[in-house]
Design an enzyme around this catalytic site. Structure first.
Site, mmCIF file in Angstrom:
data_model
loop_
_atom_site.group_PDB
_atom_site.id
_atom_site.type_symbol
_atom_site.label_atom_id
_atom_site.label_comp_id
_atom_site.label_asym_id
_atom_site.label_seq_id
_atom_site.Cartn_x
_atom_site.Cartn_y
_atom_site.Cartn_z
ATOM 1 N N HIS A 17 -7.556 2.202 1.955
ATOM 2 C CA HIS A 17 -7.078 3.493 1.438
ATOM 3 C C HIS A 17 -7.988 4.633 1.913
ATOM 4 O O HIS A 17 -7.518 5.683 2.343
ATOM 5 C CB HIS A 17 -7.129 3.499 -0.101
ATOM 6 N N LYS A 41 4.403 -1.994 -11.300
ATOM 7 C CA LYS A 41 3.529 -3.124 -11.608
ATOM 8 C C LYS A 41 2.951 -2.960 -13.010
ATOM 9 O O LYS A 41 2.272 -1.965 -13.281
ATOM 10 C CB LYS A 41 2.376 -3.184 -10.612
ATOM 11 N N ARG A 91 -0.022 -1.326 7.691
ATOM 12 C CA ARG A 91 -0.960 -2.400 8.018
ATOM 13 C C ARG A 91 -0.384 -3.360 9.044
ATOM 14 O O ARG A 91 -1.075 -3.827 9.939
ATOM 15 C CB ARG A 91 -1.327 -3.195 6.752
ATOM 16 N N SER A 128 -4.959 -3.969 -2.546
ATOM 17 C CA SER A 128 -5.611 -3.954 -3.859
ATOM 18 C C SER A 128 -5.352 -5.264 -4.593
ATOM 19 O O SER A 128 -6.240 -5.787 -5.276
ATOM 20 C CB SER A 128 -5.083 -2.794 -4.702
#
Ligand code: PNS
Length: 162
Positions: A17, A41, A91, A128
């Site tokens: 990040h 989440k 990514r 994360s």
């Protein structure tokens, strides 16, 4: 003045990040790290206040970056803040489908454009959720998150809170 949003849950902020935030800050006058208040989440590891503290500690050297919370649609927050771009890190190909779908939805809803920055290769496996899992079981995440975050993870999971 060109303002960009770097949105996310940041539970917790990783070096991946931070890399994206730093690089975004080179291209825009102002960057808002937009922390979602009501993520899909459930059961976050860190509270919103803790996430804000960690972010503040690690972006403190960037004079054109501030941290804000938002809830609801990202595009509504972007409009309220006068932001003209959303910036995301990509990514791997596995990120692409969902990110493209969100970028197109956000474009349709509001006209706002999403810019993608390729994640630096040394961070391309980082998330994360994986960091949380590794730290939960005592793994060393000190090369994956800022030092202050690594310490908080150790503190959080020491004493059997797993
Ligand atoms: O770090 P995350 O959890 O991958 O971040 C996801 C986030 C917060 C960027 C995304 O879920 C989001 O933008 N949520 C806000 C709600 C919204 O605008 N939904 C429509 C997206 S097309």
């Amino acid at each position: 003045m060109a303002t960009a949003l770097c949105p996310g849950s940041f539970d917790p902020v990783t070096l991946g990040h931070l890399d994206i935030i730093e690089r975004t800050a080179r291209h825009f006058d102002e960057v808002i790290v937009a922390v979602i208040r009501n993520p899909k989440k459930a059961d976050p590891l860190f509270s919103l206040e803790e996430r804000q503290e960690m972010l503040a500690e690690v972006v403190g050297h960037l004079g054109n970056v501030r941290i804000e919370f938002f809830k609801g649609l990202l595009v509504d927050f972007a409009r309220d803040e006068g932001a003209e771009a959303i910036v995301k890190g990509l990514r791997a190909v596995s990120d692409f489908d969902y990110e493209l779908q969100m970028a197109q939805m956000n474009q349709r809803l509001s006209g706002i454009d999403t810019f993608f920055i390729s994640t630096s290769p040394q961070h391309s496996f980082l998330s994360s959720s994986l960091v949380r899992e590794v730290a939960r079981f005592g793994g060393d995440v000190s090369s994956m998150v800022p030092e202050t975050v690594a310490q908080r993870l150790v503190d959080r999971f020491s004493g059997g809170e797993r």
